[in-house]
Design an enzyme around this catalytic site. Structure first.
Site, PDB file in Angstrom:
ATOM      1  N   HIS A  90       0.827  -1.217   0.000  1.00 45.98           N
ATOM      2  CA  HIS A  90       0.000   0.000   0.000  1.00 45.98           C
ATOM      3  C   HIS A  90       0.865   1.272   0.000  1.00 45.98           C
ATOM      4  O   HIS A  90       0.485   2.285   0.617  1.00 45.98           O
ATOM      5  CB  HIS A  90      -0.949   0.031   1.203  1.00 45.98           C
ATOM      6  CG  HIS A  90      -1.951  -1.076   1.206  1.00 45.98           C
ATOM      7  ND1 HIS A  90      -3.204  -0.951   0.671  1.00 45.98           N
ATOM      8  CD2 HIS A  90      -1.879  -2.350   1.666  1.00 45.98           C
ATOM      9  CE1 HIS A  90      -3.875  -2.080   0.827  1.00 45.98           C
ATOM     10  NE2 HIS A  90      -3.079  -2.950   1.419  1.00 45.98           N
ATOM     11  N   ASN A 163     -10.366  -2.819   2.376  1.00 45.44           N
ATOM     12  CA  ASN A 163     -10.042  -2.830   0.945  1.00 45.44           C
ATOM     13  C   ASN A 163     -11.298  -2.585   0.126  1.00 45.44           C
ATOM     14  O   ASN A 163     -12.397  -2.562   0.670  1.00 45.44           O
ATOM     15  CB  ASN A 163      -9.454  -4.192   0.547  1.00 45.44           C
ATOM     16  CG  ASN A 163      -7.973  -4.335   0.892  1.00 45.44           C
ATOM     17  OD1 ASN A 163      -7.286  -3.339   1.102  1.00 45.44           O
ATOM     18  ND2 ASN A 163      -7.501  -5.555   0.931  1.00 45.44           N
ATOM     19  N   HIS A 354      -4.028   1.101  11.830  1.00 42.04           N
ATOM     20  CA  HIS A 354      -3.791  -0.156  12.537  1.00 42.04           C
ATOM     21  C   HIS A 354      -5.122  -0.862  12.751  1.00 42.04           C
ATOM     22  O   HIS A 354      -6.027  -0.297  13.392  1.00 42.04           O
ATOM     23  CB  HIS A 354      -3.141   0.154  13.896  1.00 42.04           C
ATOM     24  CG  HIS A 354      -2.660  -1.049  14.633  1.00 42.04           C
ATOM     25  ND1 HIS A 354      -3.027  -2.335  14.318  1.00 42.04           N
ATOM     26  CD2 HIS A 354      -1.820  -1.166  15.691  1.00 42.04           C
ATOM     27  CE1 HIS A 354      -2.446  -3.183  15.139  1.00 42.04           C
ATOM     28  NE2 HIS A 354      -1.703  -2.504  15.990  1.00 42.04           N
ATOM     29  N   TYR A 377       0.762  -4.102  12.270  1.00 38.58           N
ATOM     30  CA  TYR A 377       0.686  -2.673  11.952  1.00 38.58           C
ATOM     31  C   TYR A 377       1.535  -1.816  12.884  1.00 38.58           C
ATOM     32  O   TYR A 377       2.154  -0.849  12.453  1.00 38.58           O
ATOM     33  CB  TYR A 377      -0.782  -2.215  11.900  1.00 38.58           C
ATOM     34  CG  TYR A 377      -1.485  -2.756  10.670  1.00 38.58           C
ATOM     35  CD1 TYR A 377      -1.789  -4.115  10.575  1.00 38.58           C
ATOM     36  CD2 TYR A 377      -1.803  -1.952   9.593  1.00 38.58           C
ATOM     37  CE1 TYR A 377      -2.395  -4.640   9.442  1.00 38.58           C
ATOM     38  CE2 TYR A 377      -2.408  -2.468   8.456  1.00 38.58           C
ATOM     39  CZ  TYR A 377      -2.704  -3.808   8.389  1.00 38.58           C
ATOM     40  OH  TYR A 377      -3.284  -4.327   7.260  1.00 38.58           O
TER      41      TYR A 377
HETATM   42 FE1  HDE Z   1      -2.522  -4.735   5.542  1.00 44.99          FE
HETATM   43  N1  HDE Z   1      -0.723  -3.912   6.001  1.00 44.99           N
HETATM   44  N2  HDE Z   1      -1.855  -6.538   6.105  1.00 44.99           N
HETATM   45  N3  HDE Z   1      -4.267  -5.601   4.913  1.00 44.99           N
HETATM   46  N4  HDE Z   1      -3.193  -2.973   4.881  1.00 44.99           N
HETATM   47  C1  HDE Z   1      -0.368  -2.636   5.813  1.00 44.99           C
HETATM   48  O1  HDE Z   1       0.766  -1.337   7.388  1.00 44.99           O
HETATM   49  C2  HDE Z   1      -0.735  -6.763   6.807  1.00 44.99           C
HETATM   50  C3  HDE Z   1      -4.602  -6.917   5.010  1.00 44.99           C
HETATM   51  C4  HDE Z   1      -4.441  -2.679   4.435  1.00 44.99           C
HETATM   52  O2  HDE Z   1      -3.271   3.553   3.930  1.00 44.99           O
HETATM   53  C5  HDE Z   1       0.970  -2.323   6.414  1.00 44.99           C
HETATM   54  O3  HDE Z   1       1.166   0.855   7.691  1.00 44.99           O
HETATM   55  C6  HDE Z   1      -0.637  -8.152   7.178  1.00 44.99           C
HETATM   56  C7  HDE Z   1      -6.001  -7.108   4.746  1.00 44.99           C
HETATM   57  C8  HDE Z   1      -4.505  -1.308   4.035  1.00 44.99           C
HETATM   58  O4  HDE Z   1      -1.672   3.383   5.399  1.00 44.99           O
HETATM   59  C9  HDE Z   1       1.381  -3.631   7.070  1.00 44.99           C
HETATM   60  C10 HDE Z   1      -1.744  -8.764   6.638  1.00 44.99           C
HETATM   61  C11 HDE Z   1      -6.495  -5.868   4.484  1.00 44.99           C
HETATM   62  C12 HDE Z   1      -3.241  -0.787   4.278  1.00 44.99           C
HETATM   63  C13 HDE Z   1       0.230  -4.536   6.720  1.00 44.99           C
HETATM   64  C14 HDE Z   1      -2.507  -7.734   5.970  1.00 44.99           C
HETATM   65  C15 HDE Z   1      -5.399  -4.945   4.584  1.00 44.99           C
HETATM   66  C16 HDE Z   1      -2.442  -1.855   4.805  1.00 44.99           C
HETATM   67  C17 HDE Z   1       1.958  -1.737   5.462  1.00 44.99           C
HETATM   68  C18 HDE Z   1      -2.130 -10.216   6.708  1.00 44.99           C
HETATM   69  C19 HDE Z   1      -7.931  -5.493   4.103  1.00 44.99           C
HETATM   70  C20 HDE Z   1      -2.766   0.612   3.997  1.00 44.99           C
HETATM   71  C21 HDE Z   1       2.110  -0.295   5.869  1.00 44.99           C
HETATM   72  C22 HDE Z   1      -2.169 -10.740   8.038  1.00 44.99           C
HETATM   73  C23 HDE Z   1      -8.880  -5.790   5.133  1.00 44.99           C
HETATM   74  C24 HDE Z   1      -3.065   1.542   5.137  1.00 44.99           C
HETATM   75  C25 HDE Z   1       1.311  -0.146   7.053  1.00 44.99           C
HETATM   76  C26 HDE Z   1      -2.630   2.946   4.798  1.00 44.99           C
HETATM   77  C27 HDE Z   1      -1.119  -1.703   5.212  1.00 44.99           C
HETATM   78  C28 HDE Z   1       0.200  -5.813   7.120  1.00 44.99           C
HETATM   79  C29 HDE Z   1      -3.705  -8.025   5.269  1.00 44.99           C
HETATM   80  C30 HDE Z   1      -5.583  -3.538   4.337  1.00 44.99           C
HETATM   81  C31 HDE Z   1       2.724  -4.193   6.668  1.00 44.99           C
HETATM   82  C32 HDE Z   1       0.493  -8.784   7.957  1.00 44.99           C
HETATM   83  C33 HDE Z   1      -6.771  -8.435   4.790  1.00 44.99           C
HETATM   84  C34 HDE Z   1      -5.707  -0.578   3.465  1.00 44.99           C
HETATM   85  O5  HDE Z   1       1.463  -3.511   8.464  1.00 44.99           O
END
Ligand code: HDE
Length: 708
Positions: A90, A163, A354, A377
């Site tokens: 993202h 999402n 988060h 997060y």
């Molecule tokens: Fe994320 N995700 N994600 N994700 N995600 C990040 O956090 C992660 C997942 C989502 O505009 C990171 O600050 C793991 C699902 C959005 O700043 C990180 C897993 C969904 C955004 C991270 C998921 C999301 C992130 C990267 C699986 C939809 C952007 C930078 C367990 C429900 C937020 C950050 C923004 C961002 C980890 C799965 C949505 C690395 C480990 C499912 C919208 O922490």
């Protein structure tokens, strides 16, 4: 960041810098951090006024620079450290401020204060993003879009980090690094940027059947939204709402755009990636600047705790959705985005979402993907934002007071004045103290979910069906949408070099979803179908088809009005007025940006040129009459290309007066999207009707090769 002297004093007094009387307004809070350099002297970071910002201190005008030059050293050092790591996923995003407004008192569902009464308003900051590409990548690539909302509630920050698709690729957090490594550019050459059309992605998903459903969404038009304001949003996981009696309901969160849900067409998306890589970011920005505020409604599908086993899938499985026909969406409130950020880095880049930022009235479930996110997060912000004080960054600060005994660490901005940084203490009379959990405004207490179990690394059998909902999605799409899904699989798999991967995707994944889908793709990518597969025949869920999700009006649609010397000024102004009245907008696009003289001698100022504002950035094109202008248009290849491209992308096109000759010259077959009339007023009704449909889908059969 320039806190005022009063801020410093209040921080030194050990109180937070938050003024409770302003707690409903994040803008007010950010105001104190906003630097205004008007009428101010240029200084170093320690306040020394600078007399020369042009020349380094040197020994003689042609001599070496002197190490003593603290002004140059400070400036260059700061510059050298300007970048922070981009988000690992993202990374590319855009954001806006706004507010959430509750439609009622939802205490029967949740005790969260921001949902406790009609008209209760809560400031929000919302960031939209793509997943795969780096921070500088194009907006319009085929990808999932992030939809992350930070509610600055009076009980603390609540982040709904969702999402634009209701399911996810994997069921267990431990697979996330594998999935992300597979979809990211390949390690040897960092190709491709912003695309899943490559071997490692398809290798992983063809070996991971649980991804089948989400990959269908990724191959659908949802993956190329025309604008953020035209996207649905989903919390994806099942969450809990806890009501004033402490009772829990299971919920799925939904954001529904007031502007309807619609997409780009694939060729247009690819061209936009070059012609305007900022297309989604720009339209969000421009719409807000123009006062045309994007708006969504927040809804929940509510499932009683006792009913959680009544589905043929597991509610804890994030690769499954709850069909809306089975559990309707209950609307709770609306969100309006009405203010652009002041500074991209300070706000959009530093905002820290988060999935674990929740408030009383909201709680988690045991979805194994969500559970992993609760760890990830904070961990990611520690690296990106340089330590555990990231919630002190202005965009992340809650609007309510926040006090605890956490101390020190990098970038500590609070001057804690208390003598006791532990609890219990008697020295500071025990403050800050716990708040008992209560029906309203109490401290957070986790829902008392009964637990038992053996320590295992194992998935529940109820997570085992990976194809039924992929088939449900396929069978719920219109024929046009299905054609797009087939074309997307063909496009992507055609970019996969290894035949074995293409074969596996078709025979082991698609064949289990639908045999016709598998065959249509197989024919185009050189794969022989082996065996039968075991597809199911689900009852379609119409709510999953985008064709059902148009807004029914033309608000926010954007129309190009093509102009050249001699154009009919009344046609131009009549159409522009009519569009504005209907909530749409228009831009004048000329051969260049030099003023154009209309037929009646009026001067028209183009807002862009035919090359600079190509048809791909508009929803429709209007060519006004005027003999001299039509003459120019019909002899200029750039303009003819403009029109052909708009036709190819299935856009409504309108021609008035003498310009009605152009469709014939181009050999455009007539259809409801090729609108003609003596004047702009004559044709507006037909243009409006075509714009309401957004695209002329019937045209597609003539211009695209659809694998049968
Ligand atoms: Fe994320 N995700 N994600 N994700 N995600 C990040 O956090 C992660 C997942 C989502 O505009 C990171 O600050 C793991 C699902 C959005 O700043 C990180 C897993 C969904 C955004 C991270 C998921 C999301 C992130 C990267 C699986 C939809 C952007 C930078 C367990 C429900 C937020 C950050 C923004 C961002 C980890 C799965 C949505 C690395 C480990 C499912 C919208 O922490």
């Amino acid at each position: 960041m320039n806190p005022t002297r009063e801020d410093r004093q209040s921080q030194m007094a050990g109180t937070q810098t938050i003024d409770r009387s302003n707690s409903s307004d994040k803008q007010e809070q950010l105001e104190r951090y906003r630097e205004d350099a008007t009428d101010q002297a240029l200084t170093t970071n320690t306040g020394t006024r600078i007399s020369d910002n042009q020349n380094t201190l040197r020994a003689g005008v042609r001599g070496p620079s002197l190490l003593e030059d603290f002004i140059m050293r400070e400036k260059i050092t700061h510059f050298d450290h300007e970048r922070i790591p981009e988000r690992v996923v993202h990374a590319r995003g855009a954001a806006a401020h706004g507010y959430f407004e509750s439609y009622g008192d939802w205490s029967d569902l949740t005790k969260a204060a921001f949902l406790s009464g009609n008209g209760v308003r809560t400031p929000v900051f919302v960031r939209f993003s793509t997943v795969q590409g780096p921070r500088g990548s194009a907006d319009t690539v085929r990808d999932v879009r992030g939809f992350a909302v930070k509610f600055y509630t009076e009980e603390g920050n609540y982040d709904l980090v969702g999402n634009n698709m209701p399911v996810f690729f994997i069921q267990d957090a431990i697979k996330f690094p594998d999935f992300v490594h597979a979809v990211k550019p390949e390690p040897q050459n960092e190709i491709p940027t912003g695309a899943s059309a490559h071997d490692t992605f398809w290798d992983f998903v063809s070996l991971t059947p649980e991804s089948a459903h989400m990959v269908m969404w990724l191959m659908s038009d949802r993956a190329i939204p025309i604008a953020y304001r035209n996207m649905q949003g989903f919390g994806v996981h099942t969450f809990r709402l806890i009501n004033v009696n402490g009772e829990s309901s299971l919920v799925k969160f939904h954001w529904r755009p007031k502007s309807g849900t619609c997409s780009l067409v694939w060729d247009e998306a690819q061209k936009l990636a070059g012609k305007d890589p900022d297309f989604n970011r720009r339209s969000l920005w421009e719409d807000i600047e123009n006062g045309d505020y994007p708006e969504w409604e927040l809804g929940v599908q509510v499932i009683a705790e006792d009913d959680q086993d009544s589905f043929d899938f597991d509610l804890l499985d994030p690769t499954k959705l709850v069909p809306e026909e089975q559990v309707p969406v209950q609307i709770l409130g609306r969100m309006v985005l009405d203010r652009n950020p002041d500074n991209f880095f300070a706000e959009t880049e530093q905002v820290a979402f988060h999935a674990g930022h929740i408030v009383p009235g909201i709680d988690f479930t045991n979805d194994p993907l969500l559970q992993g996110r609760l760890f990830s997060y904070t961990d990611t912000q520690l690296l990106r934002l340089g330590g555990p004080n990231f919630n002190q960054i202005p965009i992340n600060q809650p609007l309510c007071p926040f006090h605890n005994n956490q101390r020190d660490a990098f970038h500590q901005h609070i001057l804690h004045r208390g003598r006791a940084s532990y609890e219990p203490n008697s020295i500071d009379d025990g403050w800050p103290k716990e708040t008992a959990s209560a029906a309203r405004h109490g401290g957070f207490a986790s829902y008392h979910e009964p637990m038992s179990g053996t320590k295992v690394r194992e998935r529940a059998g109820s997570f085992a069906d990976h194809f039924s909902q992929a088939a449900l999605f396929w069978h719920s799409l219109s024929e046009t949408e299905q054609n797009h899904v087939v074309a997307a699989y063909v496009f992507e798999l055609s970019k996969v070099g290894r035949a074995s991967i293409r074969d596996r995707e078709v025979n082991e994944i698609l064949l289990n979803i639908d045999s016709q889908l598998a065959r249509r793709v197989a024919d185009q990518v050189g794969v022989a179908i082996v065996g039968q597969g075991a597809p199911t025949q689900p009852t379609p869920s119409p709510a999953l088809s985008q064709m059902q999700l148009l807004s029914g009006d033309i608000r926010s649609r954007k129309v190009a009005i093509l102009i050249a010397d001699g154009v009919s000024e009344s046609d131009v102004s009549d159409l522009r007025d009519a569009l504005q009245k209907a909530g749409a907008s228009a831009k004048l696009v000329g051969p260049g940006v030099a003023p154009v003289t209309a037929e009646n001698g009026a001067t028209l100022i183009p807002e862009g040129s035919w090359e600079g504002l190509p048809s791909v950035v508009f929803d429709a094109v209007f060519v006004p009459g005027g003999a001299a202008a039509t003459n120019t248009f019909s002899g200029d290849g750039r303009l003819l290309h403009y029109l052909l491209e708009a036709y190819k992308h299935l856009k409504p096109m309108a021609f008035s007066g003498t310009a009605q000759a152009l469709p014939g010259q181009l050999g455009l077959p007539g259809d409801p999207g090729v609108v003609q009339g003596a004047t702009a007023s004559d044709l507006f009704g037909d243009l409006q009707a075509a714009l309401e449909q957004h695209r002329i889908w019937s045209r597609e059969a003539q211009i695209a090769r659809i694998p049968a």
